[in-house]
Design a protein around this motif. Sequence first.
Motif, PDB file in Angstrom:
ATOM      1  N   VAL A  31       8.701 -17.485 -23.996  1.00 19.75           N
ATOM      2  CA  VAL A  31       7.598 -16.852 -24.376  1.00 19.75           C
ATOM      3  C   VAL A  31       6.357 -17.356 -23.042  1.00 19.75           C
ATOM      4  O   VAL A  31       5.887 -16.799 -22.729  1.00 19.75           O
ATOM      5  N   GLY A  32       6.732 -18.539 -23.211  1.00 22.46           N
ATOM      6  CA  GLY A  32       6.262 -18.869 -22.213  1.00 22.46           C
ATOM      7  C   GLY A  32       6.282 -18.442 -20.947  1.00 22.46           C
ATOM      8  O   GLY A  32       5.195 -18.279 -19.915  1.00 22.46           O
ATOM      9  N   VAL A  33       7.423 -18.394 -20.566  1.00 19.56           N
ATOM     10  CA  VAL A  33       7.131 -17.627 -19.239  1.00 19.56           C
ATOM     11  C   VAL A  33       6.829 -16.396 -18.604  1.00 19.56           C
ATOM     12  O   VAL A  33       6.604 -15.751 -18.263  1.00 19.56           O
ATOM     13  N   ILE A  34       7.216 -15.712 -19.827  1.00 17.70           N
ATOM     14  CA  ILE A  34       6.470 -14.030 -20.373  1.00 17.70           C
ATOM     15  C   ILE A  34       5.188 -14.552 -20.007  1.00 17.70           C
ATOM     16  O   ILE A  34       4.283 -13.637 -19.835  1.00 17.70           O
ATOM     17  N   LEU A  35       3.836 -15.234 -20.977  1.00 19.04           N
ATOM     18  CA  LEU A  35       2.824 -15.348 -21.092  1.00 19.04           C
ATOM     19  C   LEU A  35       2.407 -15.785 -19.899  1.00 19.04           C
ATOM     20  O   LEU A  35       0.972 -15.292 -19.061  1.00 19.04           O
ATOM     21  N   ILE A  36       3.243 -16.464 -18.516  1.00 18.93           N
ATOM     22  CA  ILE A  36       2.703 -16.210 -17.007  1.00 18.93           C
ATOM     23  C   ILE A  36       3.011 -15.535 -16.201  1.00 18.93           C
ATOM     24  O   ILE A  36       2.019 -15.416 -16.141  1.00 18.93           O
ATOM     25  N   ALA A  37       3.638 -15.038 -16.206  1.00 20.11           N
ATOM     26  CA  ALA A  37       4.599 -13.858 -15.713  1.00 20.11           C
ATOM     27  C   ALA A  37       4.302 -12.368 -15.289  1.00 20.11           C
ATOM     28  O   ALA A  37       3.991 -11.453 -15.175  1.00 20.11           O
ATOM     29  N   VAL A  38       3.577 -11.889 -16.818  1.00 18.77           N
ATOM     30  CA  VAL A  38       3.110 -10.950 -17.292  1.00 18.77           C
ATOM     31  C   VAL A  38       1.596 -10.701 -16.493  1.00 18.77           C
ATOM     32  O   VAL A  38       1.521  -9.726 -15.099  1.00 18.77           O
ATOM     33  N   PRO A  39       0.973 -11.517 -16.595  1.00 18.04           N
ATOM     34  CA  PRO A  39      -0.719 -11.386 -16.200  1.00 18.04           C
ATOM     35  C   PRO A  39      -0.355 -11.707 -14.681  1.00 18.04           C
ATOM     36  O   PRO A  39      -0.939 -10.606 -13.993  1.00 18.04           O
ATOM     37  N   ILE A  40       0.679 -12.264 -13.800  1.00 19.63           N
ATOM     38  CA  ILE A  40       1.062 -12.452 -12.980  1.00 19.63           C
ATOM     39  C   ILE A  40       1.335 -11.367 -11.785  1.00 19.63           C
ATOM     40  O   ILE A  40       1.112 -10.927 -10.823  1.00 19.63           O
ATOM     41  N   LEU A  42       1.434  -8.003 -13.045  1.00 15.63           N
ATOM     42  CA  LEU A  42       0.719  -6.898 -13.511  1.00 15.63           C
ATOM     43  C   LEU A  42      -0.827  -7.113 -12.380  1.00 15.63           C
ATOM     44  O   LEU A  42      -1.107  -5.890 -12.331  1.00 15.63           O
ATOM     45  N   LYS A  43      -1.292  -8.106 -12.536  1.00 21.85           N
ATOM     46  CA  LYS A  43      -2.608  -8.144 -12.047  1.00 21.85           C
ATOM     47  C   LYS A  43      -2.987  -8.801 -10.282  1.00 21.85           C
ATOM     48  O   LYS A  43      -3.375  -8.170  -9.954  1.00 21.85           O
ATOM     49  N   TRP A  44      -2.053 -10.195 -10.459  1.00 19.19           N
ATOM     50  CA  TRP A  44      -2.221 -10.382  -8.627  1.00 19.19           C
ATOM     51  C   TRP A  44      -0.790  -9.359  -7.711  1.00 19.19           C
ATOM     52  O   TRP A  44      -1.265  -9.178  -6.727  1.00 19.19           O
ATOM     53  N   LEU A  45       0.217  -9.595  -8.076  1.00 20.83           N
ATOM     54  CA  LEU A  45       1.228  -8.738  -7.304  1.00 20.83           C
ATOM     55  C   LEU A  45       1.369  -7.339  -7.555  1.00 20.83           C
ATOM     56  O   LEU A  45       2.288  -6.393  -7.272  1.00 20.83           O
ATOM     57  N   ASP A  46       0.425  -6.608  -8.519  1.00 18.44           N
ATOM     58  CA  ASP A  46       0.085  -5.216  -8.824  1.00 18.44           C
ATOM     59  C   ASP A  46       1.408  -4.620  -8.915  1.00 18.44           C
ATOM     60  O   ASP A  46       1.514  -3.011  -8.314  1.00 18.44           O
ATOM     61  N   PHE A  47       2.527  -4.728 -10.054  1.00 20.64           N
ATOM     62  CA  PHE A  47       3.346  -3.988 -10.407  1.00 20.64           C
ATOM     63  C   PHE A  47       3.043  -3.509 -11.659  1.00 20.64           C
ATOM     64  O   PHE A  47       2.176  -3.650 -13.016  1.00 20.64           O
ATOM     65  N   GLN A  51       8.713  -2.239 -13.336  1.00 12.65           N
ATOM     66  CA  GLN A  51       9.139  -2.474 -12.148  1.00 12.65           C
ATOM     67  C   GLN A  51       9.313  -4.341 -12.888  1.00 12.65           C
ATOM     68  O   GLN A  51      10.128  -5.330 -12.648  1.00 12.65           O
ATOM     69  N   LEU A  52       7.568  -4.644 -13.214  1.00  7.24           N
ATOM     70  CA  LEU A  52       7.765  -6.409 -13.854  1.00  7.24           C
ATOM     71  C   LEU A  52       9.493  -6.563 -15.059  1.00  7.24           C
ATOM     72  O   LEU A  52       9.844  -7.454 -14.869  1.00  7.24           O
ATOM     73  N   ILE A  53       9.632  -5.877 -16.067  1.00  5.82           N
ATOM     74  CA  ILE A  53      10.765  -5.789 -16.501  1.00  5.82           C
ATOM     75  C   ILE A  53      12.177  -5.336 -16.141  1.00  5.82           C
ATOM     76  O   ILE A  53      12.965  -7.210 -16.011  1.00  5.82           O
ATOM     77  N   THR A  54      11.584  -5.214 -14.597  1.00  3.91           N
ATOM     78  CA  THR A  54      13.310  -5.239 -14.080  1.00  3.91           C
ATOM     79  C   THR A  54      13.280  -6.869 -13.710  1.00  3.91           C
ATOM     80  O   THR A  54      14.390  -6.778 -12.921  1.00  3.91           O
ATOM     81  N   TRP A  55      12.141  -6.941 -12.700  1.00  2.00           N
ATOM     82  CA  TRP A  55      12.043  -8.951 -12.800  1.00  2.00           C
ATOM     83  C   TRP A  55      12.596  -9.593 -13.609  1.00  2.00           C
ATOM     84  O   TRP A  55      13.125 -10.769 -13.139  1.00  2.00           O
ATOM     85  N   LEU A  56      12.239  -9.299 -14.473  1.00  2.92           N
ATOM     86  CA  LEU A  56      12.039 -10.574 -15.835  1.00  2.92           C
ATOM     87  C   LEU A  56      13.099 -10.685 -16.768  1.00  2.92           C
ATOM     88  O   LEU A  56      13.789 -11.228 -16.791  1.00  2.92           O
ATOM     89  N   ILE A  57      14.105  -9.213 -16.906  1.00  2.00           N
ATOM     90  CA  ILE A  57      15.696  -9.090 -17.090  1.00  2.00           C
ATOM     91  C   ILE A  57      16.465 -10.227 -16.135  1.00  2.00           C
ATOM     92  O   ILE A  57      17.461 -10.958 -17.019  1.00  2.00           O
TER      93      ILE A  57
END
Length: 92
Positions: A31-40, A42-47, A51-57
């Motif tokens: 959950v901690g990784v998700i809370l950090i990775a999702v905003p980064i 979606l907002k900063w990397l413009d995924f 695309q984000l789920i493809t990288w997270l899995i």
Amino acid sequence: MNQSCSHCGESFMPEPGFYYGAMYLSYAFYVGVILIAVPIGLKWLDFDITQLITWLIPLFIILTPIFFRMARRAWITIFVPYTGRKESKTSV
């Protein structure tokens, strides 16, 4: 994991089922990784979300053994106090 600590001799399996609570700690790490990775992502990397789920899995697959050990280590640290190195008794 090892059966006992090589430094102090503490058993890493104090009782059957001791590490069930470590599953919740492992979940919290994800959950901690998700809370950090999702905003980064979606907002900063413009995924977009696909695309984000493809990288997270693959990231979660890679992190699974690391989180498994971290959760067990944290769980035993919470409930088993460190008493220091046990002196070995050697006869002279």
